[in-house]
Scaffold this motif. Sequence first.
Motif, PDB file in Angstrom:
ATOM      1  N   THR A  86       0.659  -1.349   0.115  1.00  0.00           N
ATOM      2  CA  THR A  86      -0.009  -0.154  -0.013  1.00  0.00           C
ATOM      3  C   THR A  86       0.902   1.123   0.089  1.00  0.00           C
ATOM      4  O   THR A  86       1.697   1.515   1.074  1.00  0.00           O
ATOM      5  CB  THR A  86      -0.628   0.130   1.183  1.00  0.00           C
ATOM      6  OG1 THR A  86      -1.737  -1.341   1.197  1.00  0.00           O
ATOM      7  CG2 THR A  86      -1.704   1.261   1.160  1.00  0.00           C
ATOM      8  N   ILE A  87       0.702   2.176  -1.017  1.00  0.00           N
ATOM      9  CA  ILE A  87       1.312   3.261  -1.170  1.00  0.00           C
ATOM     10  C   ILE A  87       0.697   4.562  -1.210  1.00  0.00           C
ATOM     11  O   ILE A  87      -0.114   4.550  -2.121  1.00  0.00           O
ATOM     12  CB  ILE A  87       2.496   3.149  -2.425  1.00  0.00           C
ATOM     13  CG1 ILE A  87       3.246   2.134  -2.428  1.00  0.00           C
ATOM     14  CG2 ILE A  87       3.127   4.302  -2.467  1.00  0.00           C
ATOM     15  CD1 ILE A  87       4.093   1.639  -3.607  1.00  0.00           C
ATOM     16  N   LYS A  88       0.507   5.197  -0.165  1.00  0.00           N
ATOM     17  CA  LYS A  88      -0.419   6.454  -0.310  1.00  0.00           C
ATOM     18  C   LYS A  88      -1.732   6.145  -0.648  1.00  0.00           C
ATOM     19  O   LYS A  88      -2.374   6.647  -1.452  1.00  0.00           O
ATOM     20  CB  LYS A  88       0.145   7.680  -1.002  1.00  0.00           C
ATOM     21  CG  LYS A  88       1.470   8.098  -0.635  1.00  0.00           C
ATOM     22  CD  LYS A  88       2.235   9.081  -1.642  1.00  0.00           C
ATOM     23  CE  LYS A  88       3.424   9.817  -0.968  1.00  0.00           C
ATOM     24  NZ  LYS A  88       3.856  10.495  -1.955  1.00  0.00           N
ATOM     25  N   GLY A  89      -2.361   4.865   0.186  1.00  0.00           N
ATOM     26  CA  GLY A  89      -3.889   4.442  -0.190  1.00  0.00           C
ATOM     27  C   GLY A  89      -3.813   3.900  -1.346  1.00  0.00           C
ATOM     28  O   GLY A  89      -5.127   3.207  -1.689  1.00  0.00           O
ATOM     29  N   LYS A  90      -3.102   3.450  -2.210  1.00  0.00           N
ATOM     30  CA  LYS A  90      -3.374   2.485  -3.166  1.00  0.00           C
ATOM     31  C   LYS A  90      -2.246   1.405  -3.313  1.00  0.00           C
ATOM     32  O   LYS A  90      -1.182   1.342  -3.104  1.00  0.00           O
ATOM     33  CB  LYS A  90      -2.610   3.423  -4.453  1.00  0.00           C
ATOM     34  CG  LYS A  90      -2.984   2.670  -5.738  1.00  0.00           C
ATOM     35  CD  LYS A  90      -2.704   3.390  -7.275  1.00  0.00           C
ATOM     36  CE  LYS A  90      -2.822   2.632  -8.387  1.00  0.00           C
ATOM     37  NZ  LYS A  90      -4.138   2.152  -8.771  1.00  0.00           N
ATOM     38  N   THR A  91      -3.035   0.196  -3.641  1.00  0.00           N
ATOM     39  CA  THR A  91      -2.342  -0.975  -3.651  1.00  0.00           C
ATOM     40  C   THR A  91      -1.544  -1.220  -4.989  1.00  0.00           C
ATOM     41  O   THR A  91      -2.104  -1.059  -6.010  1.00  0.00           O
ATOM     42  CB  THR A  91      -3.181  -2.286  -3.245  1.00  0.00           C
ATOM     43  OG1 THR A  91      -3.995  -2.114  -2.067  1.00  0.00           O
ATOM     44  CG2 THR A  91      -2.998  -3.563  -3.412  1.00  0.00           C
ATOM     45  N   VAL A  92      -0.204  -1.444  -4.802  1.00  0.00           N
ATOM     46  CA  VAL A  92       0.505  -1.729  -6.038  1.00  0.00           C
ATOM     47  C   VAL A  92       1.394  -2.924  -5.929  1.00  0.00           C
ATOM     48  O   VAL A  92       1.822  -3.298  -4.773  1.00  0.00           O
ATOM     49  CB  VAL A  92       1.577  -0.452  -5.998  1.00  0.00           C
ATOM     50  CG1 VAL A  92       2.576  -0.574  -7.244  1.00  0.00           C
ATOM     51  CG2 VAL A  92       0.866   0.968  -6.119  1.00  0.00           C
ATOM     52  N   ASN A  93       1.221  -3.668  -7.026  1.00  0.00           N
ATOM     53  CA  ASN A  93       1.768  -5.291  -6.834  1.00  0.00           C
ATOM     54  C   ASN A  93       2.514  -5.508  -8.064  1.00  0.00           C
ATOM     55  O   ASN A  93       3.256  -6.577  -8.142  1.00  0.00           O
ATOM     56  CB  ASN A  93       0.881  -6.221  -6.487  1.00  0.00           C
ATOM     57  CG  ASN A  93      -0.358  -6.332  -7.483  1.00  0.00           C
ATOM     58  OD1 ASN A  93      -0.105  -5.732  -8.430  1.00  0.00           O
ATOM     59  ND2 ASN A  93      -1.594  -6.482  -6.752  1.00  0.00           N
ATOM     60  N   ILE A  94       2.563  -4.741  -9.113  1.00  0.00           N
ATOM     61  CA  ILE A  94       3.357  -5.091 -10.530  1.00  0.00           C
ATOM     62  C   ILE A  94       3.693  -4.144 -11.145  1.00  0.00           C
ATOM     63  O   ILE A  94       2.989  -3.087 -11.202  1.00  0.00           O
ATOM     64  CB  ILE A  94       2.210  -6.372 -11.425  1.00  0.00           C
ATOM     65  CG1 ILE A  94       2.984  -6.720 -12.329  1.00  0.00           C
ATOM     66  CG2 ILE A  94       0.942  -5.466 -11.569  1.00  0.00           C
ATOM     67  CD1 ILE A  94       2.283  -7.804 -12.814  1.00  0.00           C
ATOM     68  N   ILE A  95       4.959  -4.155 -11.749  1.00  0.00           N
ATOM     69  CA  ILE A  95       5.502  -3.174 -12.718  1.00  0.00           C
ATOM     70  C   ILE A  95       5.749  -3.702 -13.790  1.00  0.00           C
ATOM     71  O   ILE A  95       6.666  -4.730 -13.864  1.00  0.00           O
ATOM     72  CB  ILE A  95       6.393  -2.340 -12.013  1.00  0.00           C
ATOM     73  CG1 ILE A  95       6.188  -1.677 -10.662  1.00  0.00           C
ATOM     74  CG2 ILE A  95       7.219  -1.370 -12.996  1.00  0.00           C
ATOM     75  CD1 ILE A  95       7.529  -0.931 -10.101  1.00  0.00           C
ATOM     76  N   ILE A  96       5.100  -3.498 -15.239  1.00  0.00           N
ATOM     77  CA  ILE A  96       5.646  -4.173 -16.327  1.00  0.00           C
ATOM     78  C   ILE A  96       6.088  -3.268 -17.349  1.00  0.00           C
ATOM     79  O   ILE A  96       5.367  -2.177 -17.416  1.00  0.00           O
ATOM     80  CB  ILE A  96       4.134  -4.715 -16.895  1.00  0.00           C
ATOM     81  CG1 ILE A  96       3.490  -5.805 -15.423  1.00  0.00           C
ATOM     82  CG2 ILE A  96       4.538  -5.656 -18.114  1.00  0.00           C
ATOM     83  CD1 ILE A  96       2.363  -6.382 -16.219  1.00  0.00           C
ATOM     84  N   TYR A  97       7.076  -3.772 -18.236  1.00  0.00           N
ATOM     85  CA  TYR A  97       7.608  -2.879 -19.196  1.00  0.00           C
ATOM     86  C   TYR A  97       7.925  -3.916 -20.134  1.00  0.00           C
ATOM     87  O   TYR A  97       8.918  -4.782 -20.269  1.00  0.00           O
ATOM     88  CB  TYR A  97       8.906  -2.143 -19.118  1.00  0.00           C
ATOM     89  CG  TYR A  97       9.122  -1.451 -20.191  1.00  0.00           C
ATOM     90  CD1 TYR A  97       8.842   0.030 -20.325  1.00  0.00           C
ATOM     91  CD2 TYR A  97      10.109  -1.615 -20.865  1.00  0.00           C
ATOM     92  CE1 TYR A  97       9.126   0.793 -21.423  1.00  0.00           C
ATOM     93  CE2 TYR A  97      10.685  -1.021 -22.314  1.00  0.00           C
ATOM     94  CZ  TYR A  97       9.772   0.177 -22.428  1.00  0.00           C
ATOM     95  OH  TYR A  97      10.384   0.965 -23.354  1.00  0.00           O
TER      96      TYR A  97
END
Length: 274
Positions: free
Chosen positions: A4-15
């Motif tokens: 959780t980063i500033k209220g948002k759930t982040v779990n994947i980064i894709i390029y």
Amino acid sequence: MGCTIKGKTVNIIIYADDIVVFGPTRHAVEEILGVLTRELKEKGLEVNKNKTVVMDINMEGKVKEIRNITIENHEIEWVEEFKFLGVIVQNDLKWDKQFKGVGNKMNKLGNMILHQVGQVVSQEDRVFLFESCALDLYGVEFCGGLKMKNYKEVEKSYHWLVKRTIRESKFYGNHQACFESGLLTWELLVKWKVFIIWENIINSDNEILQLFFDEGRWDTILGKRVKDFVMFYGKDVDTAKELKKNFKLFIEAMCVMKEGEEEVEEEGEVDVDV
């Protein structure tokens, strides 16, 4: 699932085909990998298990004894670092290994260029090749936080290559060599790369970037000094691209100011017009 980063759930980064997943626990990471694997299979794709690694972020910089993570019963190797889009991410969140790679790459390409074409092309062409090839480097933006010893080692190597590019000895002045070649000093090169990355972040529509860096600004103290100086000459420097056009002018000014400061120390007082 995810962090959780500033209220948002982040779990994947894709390029493209490079993917990073992250979570707060081993169990969360396994669950996310399971979802990813199933979604890829539906599209006729699969995870390359032999190239997949897992890393625990910790300030000690060591691989902890943690239970294995698997993808379809294939155990994933635990590592202290991995490379994503050309950048080495270390588990202690430092940049030493990335910076070392930058220095090695710069030396290799710079020396190759000077050795192969240095005798048959003009100084202007040597500078162009050196700047466009040897200085197209990943990770320079992050080297400001390194130990001074490591920073100085690559700084010394960089300025020596600049001097070789204009065929001067290693005892030639760093600032003068950069001024004559039109290249940035190492300190300004690092600052310039930081300017570029901050401006890209500010202008990006990527929601995750905005979450991470919403307080970020590329107007550092040096950036403001550059702007103030070139604005004195009526130049428009609202963007990093426009700013770079005026960096040669700024380098010349820095040289004059440095010489003026030295005269002040020797004589006590002197007027310097820039």
